[in-house]
Design a protein around this motif. Structure first.
Motif, PDB file in Angstrom:
ATOM      1  N   ALA A   1     -19.913  16.112  33.534  1.00 36.98           N
ATOM      2  CA  ALA A   1     -20.792  15.635  32.468  1.00 36.98           C
ATOM      3  C   ALA A   1     -21.229  16.785  31.561  1.00 36.98           C
ATOM      4  CB  ALA A   1     -22.002  14.921  33.057  1.00 36.98           C
ATOM      5  N   VAL A   2     -21.483  17.940  32.137  1.00 33.74           N
ATOM      6  CA  VAL A   2     -21.853  19.117  31.354  1.00 33.74           C
ATOM      7  C   VAL A   2     -20.679  19.589  30.497  1.00 33.74           C
ATOM      8  CG1 VAL A   2     -22.349  21.603  31.580  1.00 33.74           C
ATOM      9  CG2 VAL A   2     -23.719  19.938  32.837  1.00 33.74           C
ATOM     10  N   ALA A   3     -19.495  19.606  31.077  1.00 33.61           N
ATOM     11  CA  ALA A   3     -18.315  20.167  30.404  1.00 33.61           C
ATOM     12  C   ALA A   3     -17.981  19.446  29.104  1.00 33.61           C
ATOM     13  CB  ALA A   3     -17.119  20.139  31.342  1.00 33.61           C
ATOM     14  N   VAL A   4     -18.283  18.170  29.026  1.00 35.71           N
ATOM     15  CA  VAL A   4     -17.997  17.415  27.806  1.00 35.71           C
ATOM     16  C   VAL A   4     -18.776  17.976  26.626  1.00 35.71           C
ATOM     17  CG1 VAL A   4     -18.276  15.147  26.704  1.00 35.71           C
ATOM     18  CG2 VAL A   4     -17.391  15.311  29.043  1.00 35.71           C
ATOM     19  N   LEU A   5     -20.012  18.371  26.851  1.00 36.70           N
ATOM     20  CA  LEU A   5     -20.883  18.850  25.772  1.00 36.70           C
ATOM     21  C   LEU A   5     -20.939  20.362  25.670  1.00 36.70           C
ATOM     22  CD1 LEU A   5     -23.807  16.335  26.340  1.00 36.70           C
ATOM     23  CD2 LEU A   5     -22.069  16.277  24.534  1.00 36.70           C
ATOM     24  N   SER A   6     -20.689  21.056  26.750  1.00 35.67           N
ATOM     25  CA  SER A   6     -20.764  22.519  26.758  1.00 35.67           C
ATOM     26  C   SER A   6     -19.645  23.062  27.651  1.00 35.67           C
ATOM     27  CB  SER A   6     -22.137  22.975  27.270  1.00 35.67           C
ATOM     28  OG  SER A   6     -22.208  24.394  27.278  1.00 35.67           O
ATOM     29  N   PRO A   7     -18.465  23.263  27.081  1.00 35.52           N
ATOM     30  CA  PRO A   7     -17.328  23.716  27.889  1.00 35.52           C
ATOM     31  C   PRO A   7     -17.594  25.014  28.653  1.00 35.52           C
ATOM     32  CG  PRO A   7     -16.569  22.964  25.747  1.00 35.52           C
ATOM     33  CD  PRO A   7     -18.072  22.977  25.701  1.00 35.52           C
ATOM     34  N   TRP A   8     -18.344  25.937  28.072  1.00 37.87           N
ATOM     35  CA  TRP A   8     -18.603  27.199  28.768  1.00 37.87           C
ATOM     36  C   TRP A   8     -19.415  26.945  30.029  1.00 37.87           C
ATOM     37  CZ3 TRP A   8     -22.448  30.071  30.789  1.00 37.87           C
ATOM     38  CH2 TRP A   8     -22.120  31.378  31.167  1.00 37.87           C
ATOM     39  N   TRP A   9     -20.503  26.193  29.912  1.00 39.39           N
ATOM     40  CA  TRP A   9     -21.320  25.889  31.083  1.00 39.39           C
ATOM     41  C   TRP A   9     -20.549  25.038  32.079  1.00 39.39           C
ATOM     42  CZ3 TRP A   9     -25.617  27.934  32.973  1.00 39.39           C
ATOM     43  CH2 TRP A   9     -26.440  28.666  32.127  1.00 39.39           C
ATOM     44  N   GLY A  10     -19.711  24.148  31.575  1.00 39.57           N
ATOM     45  CA  GLY A  10     -18.886  23.334  32.460  1.00 39.57           C
ATOM     46  C   GLY A  10     -17.937  24.194  33.279  1.00 39.57           C
ATOM     47  N   ALA A  11     -17.323  25.175  32.628  1.00 41.39           N
ATOM     48  CA  ALA A  11     -16.409  26.079  33.348  1.00 41.39           C
ATOM     49  C   ALA A  11     -17.177  26.914  34.365  1.00 41.39           C
ATOM     50  CB  ALA A  11     -15.676  26.983  32.357  1.00 41.39           C
ATOM     51  N   ALA A  12     -18.373  27.362  33.989  1.00 36.73           N
ATOM     52  CA  ALA A  12     -19.183  28.159  34.917  1.00 36.73           C
ATOM     53  C   ALA A  12     -19.598  27.317  36.126  1.00 36.73           C
ATOM     54  CB  ALA A  12     -20.415  28.712  34.202  1.00 36.73           C
ATOM     55  N   ALA A  13     -19.949  26.065  35.905  1.00 34.83           N
ATOM     56  CA  ALA A  13     -20.358  25.188  37.010  1.00 34.83           C
ATOM     57  C   ALA A  13     -19.175  24.758  37.870  1.00 34.83           C
ATOM     58  CB  ALA A  13     -21.083  23.961  36.466  1.00 34.83           C
ATOM     59  N   ALA A  14     -17.973  24.781  37.295  1.00 36.99           N
ATOM     60  CA  ALA A  14     -16.783  24.353  38.044  1.00 36.99           C
ATOM     61  C   ALA A  14     -16.490  25.274  39.230  1.00 36.99           C
ATOM     62  CB  ALA A  14     -15.568  24.281  37.122  1.00 36.99           C
ATOM     63  N   VAL A  15     -16.827  26.537  39.102  1.00 37.89           N
ATOM     64  CA  VAL A  15     -16.551  27.484  40.198  1.00 37.89           C
ATOM     65  C   VAL A  15     -17.339  27.117  41.454  1.00 37.89           C
ATOM     66  CG1 VAL A  15     -16.653  29.907  40.926  1.00 37.89           C
ATOM     67  CG2 VAL A  15     -15.839  29.322  38.630  1.00 37.89           C
ATOM     68  N   PRO A  16     -18.668  27.021  41.397  1.00 37.07           N
ATOM     69  CA  PRO A  16     -19.378  26.620  42.623  1.00 37.07           C
ATOM     70  C   PRO A  16     -19.072  25.175  43.033  1.00 37.07           C
ATOM     71  CG  PRO A  16     -20.932  26.858  40.809  1.00 37.07           C
ATOM     72  CD  PRO A  16     -19.611  27.379  40.330  1.00 37.07           C
ATOM     73  N   ALA A  17     -18.776  24.297  42.080  1.00 37.64           N
ATOM     74  CA  ALA A  17     -18.429  22.912  42.437  1.00 37.64           C
ATOM     75  C   ALA A  17     -17.163  22.890  43.290  1.00 37.64           C
ATOM     76  CB  ALA A  17     -18.249  22.065  41.182  1.00 37.64           C
ATOM     77  N   ALA A  18     -16.165  23.660  42.891  1.00 34.20           N
ATOM     78  CA  ALA A  18     -14.927  23.733  43.681  1.00 34.20           C
ATOM     79  C   ALA A  18     -15.193  24.356  45.047  1.00 34.20           C
ATOM     80  CB  ALA A  18     -13.868  24.531  42.923  1.00 34.20           C
ATOM     81  N   MET A  19     -16.060  25.355  45.080  1.00 30.69           N
ATOM     82  CA  MET A  19     -16.383  25.997  46.352  1.00 30.69           C
ATOM     83  C   MET A  19     -17.105  25.032  47.290  1.00 30.69           C
ATOM     84  SD  MET A  19     -17.420  29.729  44.863  1.00 30.69           S
ATOM     85  CE  MET A  19     -17.801  30.508  46.419  1.00 30.69           C
ATOM     86  N   VAL A  20     -17.972  24.193  46.741  1.00 29.65           N
ATOM     87  CA  VAL A  20     -18.657  23.187  47.560  1.00 29.65           C
ATOM     88  C   VAL A  20     -17.627  22.245  48.163  1.00 29.65           C
ATOM     89  CG1 VAL A  20     -20.151  21.136  47.428  1.00 29.65           C
ATOM     90  CG2 VAL A  20     -20.903  23.291  46.420  1.00 29.65           C
ATOM     91  N   ALA A  21     -16.676  21.801  47.359  1.00 22.93           N
ATOM     92  CA  ALA A  21     -15.647  20.872  47.850  1.00 22.93           C
ATOM     93  C   ALA A  21     -14.830  21.501  48.977  1.00 22.93           C
ATOM     94  CB  ALA A  21     -14.732  20.459  46.692  1.00 22.93           C
ATOM     95  N   VAL A  22     -14.443  22.752  48.806  1.00 21.83           N
ATOM     96  CA  VAL A  22     -13.665  23.449  49.841  1.00 21.83           C
ATOM     97  C   VAL A  22     -14.509  23.625  51.098  1.00 21.83           C
ATOM     98  CG1 VAL A  22     -12.579  25.653  50.441  1.00 21.83           C
ATOM     99  CG2 VAL A  22     -12.112  24.589  48.226  1.00 21.83           C
ATOM    100  N   GLU A  23     -15.770  23.976  50.926  1.00 22.00           N
ATOM    101  CA  GLU A  23     -16.652  24.208  52.073  1.00 22.00           C
ATOM    102  C   GLU A  23     -16.834  22.952  52.906  1.00 22.00           C
ATOM    103  OE1 GLU A  23     -20.006  24.245  54.645  1.00 22.00           O
ATOM    104  OE2 GLU A  23     -19.808  22.935  52.901  1.00 22.00           O
ATOM    105  N   ARG A  24     -16.877  21.795  52.270  1.00 18.09           N
ATOM    106  CA  ARG A  24     -17.093  20.554  53.003  1.00 18.09           C
ATOM    107  C   ARG A  24     -15.956  20.303  53.996  1.00 18.09           C
ATOM    108  NH1 ARG A  24     -21.563  20.462  53.680  1.00 18.09           N
ATOM    109  NH2 ARG A  24     -21.642  18.271  54.221  1.00 18.09           N
ATOM    110  N   VAL A  25     -14.737  20.692  53.631  1.00 23.68           N
ATOM    111  CA  VAL A  25     -13.609  20.552  54.557  1.00 23.68           C
ATOM    112  C   VAL A  25     -13.623  21.697  55.560  1.00 23.68           C
ATOM    113  CG1 VAL A  25     -11.091  20.414  54.770  1.00 23.68           C
ATOM    114  CG2 VAL A  25     -12.243  19.330  52.827  1.00 23.68           C
TER     115      VAL A  25
END
Length: 182
Positions: A122-146
């Motif tokens: 939702a952030v990336a649609v309006l602010s690609p820079w913040w979306g890219a910055a948030a994507a790093v911890p988001a991906a890490m959360v997904a990996v950590e869950r497994v």
């Protein structure tokens, strides 16, 4: 039926492989990111940081991110987890001690991943820079869950799909509602 059996087999193999990572990164950084994301603290803090340090565009992106995160949580946790009960990965797939620290709720879908992806997309649609910055911890959360054994990869994939759908709804729902009213 065979497809479900194959999916479950792949889920188990990927879980075993991800849980066996012993690198310092996997054993130290992933749990730290998950801890920050627990109860959506990381996403609330990111939204607040965006709103305080950014302009109008970042404030709109922060509101969209929080709405995406909250709608993903409602869909994932309040609806899907109630409709489909799935046990967590069995302890014999997890070769480390973190297996004792897992939730008791259904593992399907991953609520952490849904919230992370809902916020980020939702952030990336309006602010690609913040979306890219948030994507790093988001991906890490997904990996950590497994890695921690809290979820199978298919739980994480379902959570990501819910997050993407939530972000889409956040940006499309106002337009769809206006069309219905006008």
């Amino acid at each position: 039926m065979q497809l479900l059996h194959d999916l479950h087999s792949v889920d188990r193999q990927l879980t075993r492989r991800a849980a066996s990572w012993t690198s310092p990164w996997a054993r130290q950084v992933l749990p730290a990111v998950e801890s920050a994301a627990e109860k959506t603290k990381l996403w609330w803090a990111t939204g607040l940081l965006m709103a305080v340090t950014g302009g109008r565009r970042e404030r709109k992106a922060a509101v969209a991110g929080v709405a995406g995160m909250l709608s993903a949580q409602v869909i994932g946790n309040a609806v899907c987890k109630q409709l489909y009960e799935r046990r967590r990965s069995p302890a014999d797939l997890i070769p480390h001690d973190d297996v004792e620290d897992r939730p008791d709720s259904s593992s399907f879908p991953s609520g952490h991943t849904a919230a992370a992806v809902g916020f980020t997309a939702a952030v990336a649609v309006l602010s690609p820079w913040w979306g890219a910055a948030a994507a790093v911890p988001a991906a890490m959360v997904a990996v950590e869950r497994v890695h921690s054994g809290a979820h199978y990869p298919s739980d994480v994939a379902a959570g990501a799909a819910i997050g993407l759908a939530s972000a889409w709804l956040v940006h499309r729902a106002p337009q769809l509602l206006l069309r219905q009213v006008l």
